[in-house]
Design a protein around this motif. Sequence first.
Motif, PDB file in Angstrom:
ATOM      1  N   ASP A 261       4.186  14.463   7.745  1.00 15.46           N
ATOM      2  CA  ASP A 261       4.922  14.348   6.849  1.00 15.46           C
ATOM      3  C   ASP A 261       4.194  13.944   5.344  1.00 15.46           C
ATOM      4  N   ILE A 262       2.775  14.000   6.550  1.00 14.52           N
ATOM      5  CA  ILE A 262       1.313  12.949   5.500  1.00 14.52           C
ATOM      6  C   ILE A 262       0.880  14.166   4.608  1.00 14.52           C
ATOM      7  N   TRP A 263       0.186  15.178   5.292  1.00 12.38           N
ATOM      8  CA  TRP A 263      -1.001  16.237   5.381  1.00 12.38           C
ATOM      9  C   TRP A 263      -0.302  16.902   4.101  1.00 12.38           C
ATOM     10  N   PRO A 264       0.754  16.832   3.856  1.00 13.14           N
ATOM     11  CA  PRO A 264       1.063  18.193   2.915  1.00 13.14           C
ATOM     12  C   PRO A 264       0.282  17.451   1.519  1.00 13.14           C
ATOM     13  N   VAL A 265       1.221  16.328   1.540  1.00 16.88           N
ATOM     14  CA  VAL A 265       1.585  15.440  -0.078  1.00 16.88           C
ATOM     15  C   VAL A 265      -0.040  15.248  -0.181  1.00 16.88           C
ATOM     16  N   ASN A 266      -0.568  14.891   1.266  1.00 19.37           N
ATOM     17  CA  ASN A 266      -2.446  14.350   0.611  1.00 19.37           C
ATOM     18  C   ASN A 266      -2.885  15.831  -0.213  1.00 19.37           C
ATOM     19  N   THR A 372       6.816  13.713 -12.546  1.00 19.01           N
ATOM     20  CA  THR A 372       7.403  13.874 -11.013  1.00 19.01           C
ATOM     21  C   THR A 372       6.874  13.597 -10.246  1.00 19.01           C
ATOM     22  N   ALA A 373       6.034  14.999  -9.587  1.00 21.98           N
ATOM     23  CA  ALA A 373       4.503  14.915  -8.457  1.00 21.98           C
ATOM     24  C   ALA A 373       4.298  13.716  -8.750  1.00 21.98           C
ATOM     25  N   TYR A 374       3.744  12.366  -9.204  1.00 18.01           N
ATOM     26  CA  TYR A 374       3.432  11.299  -8.955  1.00 18.01           C
ATOM     27  C   TYR A 374       3.979  10.741  -8.006  1.00 18.01           C
ATOM     28  N   ALA A 375       5.522  10.108  -8.683  1.00 20.26           N
ATOM     29  CA  ALA A 375       6.818   9.557  -8.629  1.00 20.26           C
ATOM     30  C   ALA A 375       7.040   9.419  -6.484  1.00 20.26           C
ATOM     31  N   ALA A 376       6.500  11.475  -7.122  1.00 22.48           N
ATOM     32  CA  ALA A 376       7.147  11.624  -5.505  1.00 22.48           C
ATOM     33  C   ALA A 376       6.546  11.599  -4.788  1.00 22.48           C
ATOM     34  N   MET A 377       5.436  11.906  -4.554  1.00 22.27           N
ATOM     35  CA  MET A 377       4.028  11.460  -3.734  1.00 22.27           C
ATOM     36  C   MET A 377       3.907  10.353  -3.396  1.00 22.27           C
ATOM     37  N   ALA A 378       4.130   9.268  -3.833  1.00 23.78           N
ATOM     38  CA  ALA A 378       3.832   7.854  -3.677  1.00 23.78           C
ATOM     39  C   ALA A 378       5.329   7.790  -2.753  1.00 23.78           C
ATOM     40  N   SER A 379       5.540   7.675  -3.755  1.00 17.61           N
ATOM     41  CA  SER A 379       7.559   7.615  -2.467  1.00 17.61           C
ATOM     42  C   SER A 379       7.611   8.048  -0.873  1.00 17.61           C
ATOM     43  N   ILE A 380       6.781   8.747  -1.352  1.00 16.46           N
ATOM     44  CA  ILE A 380       7.106  10.326   0.510  1.00 16.46           C
ATOM     45  C   ILE A 380       6.324   8.962   1.137  1.00 16.46           C
ATOM     46  N   ILE A 381       4.766   9.118   0.872  1.00 18.12           N
ATOM     47  CA  ILE A 381       3.999   8.166   0.920  1.00 18.12           C
ATOM     48  C   ILE A 381       4.664   6.942   1.406  1.00 18.12           C
ATOM     49  N   VAL A 382       4.518   5.817   1.146  1.00 18.97           N
ATOM     50  CA  VAL A 382       5.320   4.682   1.115  1.00 18.97           C
ATOM     51  C   VAL A 382       6.614   4.874   2.310  1.00 18.97           C
ATOM     52  N   PRO A 462       9.676   5.385  10.082  1.00 19.38           N
ATOM     53  CA  PRO A 462       8.455   5.701   9.207  1.00 19.38           C
ATOM     54  C   PRO A 462       8.225   6.338  10.161  1.00 19.38           C
ATOM     55  N   VAL A 463       6.549   7.336  10.346  1.00 24.76           N
ATOM     56  CA  VAL A 463       5.911   7.647  11.206  1.00 24.76           C
ATOM     57  C   VAL A 463       5.276   6.603  11.642  1.00 24.76           C
ATOM     58  N   GLN A 464       5.609   6.273  13.301  1.00 24.33           N
ATOM     59  CA  GLN A 464       4.555   5.659  14.120  1.00 24.33           C
ATOM     60  C   GLN A 464       3.443   5.796  14.501  1.00 24.33           C
ATOM     61  N   LEU A 465       3.015   4.615  14.764  1.00 20.41           N
ATOM     62  CA  LEU A 465       1.361   4.299  14.817  1.00 20.41           C
ATOM     63  C   LEU A 465       1.206   3.651  16.168  1.00 20.41           C
ATOM     64  N   PRO A 466      -0.059   3.661  16.908  1.00 20.64           N
ATOM     65  CA  PRO A 466       0.168   3.615  18.329  1.00 20.64           C
ATOM     66  C   PRO A 466       0.653   1.874  17.890  1.00 20.64           C
ATOM     67  N   THR A 467       0.683   0.913  19.030  1.00 21.49           N
ATOM     68  CA  THR A 467       0.694  -0.498  19.013  1.00 21.49           C
ATOM     69  C   THR A 467      -0.862  -1.026  18.904  1.00 21.49           C
ATOM     70  N   GLY A 468      -0.959  -2.350  19.373  1.00 22.69           N
ATOM     71  CA  GLY A 468      -2.303  -3.121  19.286  1.00 22.69           C
ATOM     72  C   GLY A 468      -2.270  -3.599  17.622  1.00 22.69           C
ATOM     73  N   PRO A 469      -4.156  -2.827  17.583  1.00 24.54           N
ATOM     74  CA  PRO A 469      -4.029  -3.646  15.923  1.00 24.54           C
ATOM     75  C   PRO A 469      -3.369  -2.757  14.789  1.00 24.54           C
TER      76      PRO A 469
END
Length: 477
Positions: A261-266, A372-382, A462-469
């Motif tokens: 979900d993230i790397w293609p946008v980046n 359009t591209a800037y707004a979509a990128m930011a929204s996808i990441i958030v 959203p994308v789940q990260l490990p718990t802890g920190p």
Amino acid sequence: MTIRSTSRRAYAAIAVSVASIALLQNLVIPVIPMIESDLHVASDAATWTMTAWLIAAAVATPLLGRIGDLRGRRTTLLAVLAVVMLGNLVAALAPNIGVLILGRVLQGAGGAVFPLAFALLREVMPPQRLTGAIGSVSALVGIGGAAGSVLAGPLSAAIGWRGLFEVALVAGAVGALLTVAWIPRSGLRTAGRLNSLSAVLLSGWLVALLLPLASGAHWGWASPVTLGMFALAAVLLAAWVISELRSAVPLVDIRMLAHRDIWPVNAAGLLIGVAVFGFWGYLPLFLEVPADTGWALGLTVQTAGLVLVPLLIGMSVAGFATGPLTRVLALRRQLVLGALLMGATVIGAVLFHSAVWQLALAGGLFGVGVGTAYAAMASIIVESVPAGSVGIATGVNANLRSIGSAIGSALMTAIVFGTLDPAGRPLERGYDVAWVTIAVLAVVAAAIVAIVPAARRRDTAPVQLPTGPQTVLADAA
């Protein structure tokens, strides 16, 4: 005060803060000749006013975005605005080029305002209004950058180049006051600490990469210094990735960035950054090539700046339309269409550029694509990362666009100014080749996002990260 009223005030404070920083991105480009004359320096020294901002912003954006995640976004935003205001004051009073560059370095810390703004929007905006708010603020980032190029010429003629920084100082102060008054103190932060080793390695490879990209044309692309800096950047990048993967408290979670979900946008952000600066950053120079070349339009600096106005309008319309548009078109499709429109528009400019109206129209359509591209990128990441990682995730995306801009500048300089006519002026063929190249890169950006499917989830979590920190806690920063 109602929740809706509170969110509107918070949005206004964030928007003003973002606009005050966005103006500084390209503010000095049109006035570099004035700086050279006033401070009695050569052009290569004066261009460091732009390079210094770029490098400082690249380092500050992810680091301060992460600090905002850890220590509170509102507090960090106020600190960044204070540093930028100090930078504006230093630049306005600079007695020599060294002090002016120091001021620009301090202003570069303002790059962190962008990821902090997106993270704050997620905190203060109702879910149903979040995408629209992110889209409009994303548009402001691009609009401010382009507006700096457009307004700097006329404003500097009236108040001098030092006055430009005074205007930015006032705008930053207004943003800070509104932040204090209208953004709630309570928010979210992530438990953990700043990984110092990762921060040093990240800063190191960014500086080692951006410095030769900005100065390679002057040093020589095959010079030992340029090649050595690129090699150092590669080594530090590898060391940084290894450090992050092994760390229990990474500065940037590499696994999160590798999620589909993230790397293609980046990846698209990097390529779009190349295309954006390669077209709008060099369109004024194209317009100002003397008419006696037989193919150019020979506009003045002020007139060339006005041709960018349709680009600003296009970005504004697209950015503010993102929210309503999501009802009928998914964000990833918006990103694809925006990048394709950018590529098609640049090809159009290559084919049709004999009249000012043709390039003004191309600029307007390009602005729609960028917005359009800037707004979509930011929204996808958030929307794709946990609340506690929004600052660093959007900071990485913003940084990749900045790196793309540096690559775009280096690419255009190498192609356009690599071969000149006997009078030392660029050739029409050089612009054609350079712009076709960046159009292809914009299409590749669209293809990456279109081909790589989004992860299928049964909910919208959203994308789940490990718990802890990474655990998200309530905060009263």
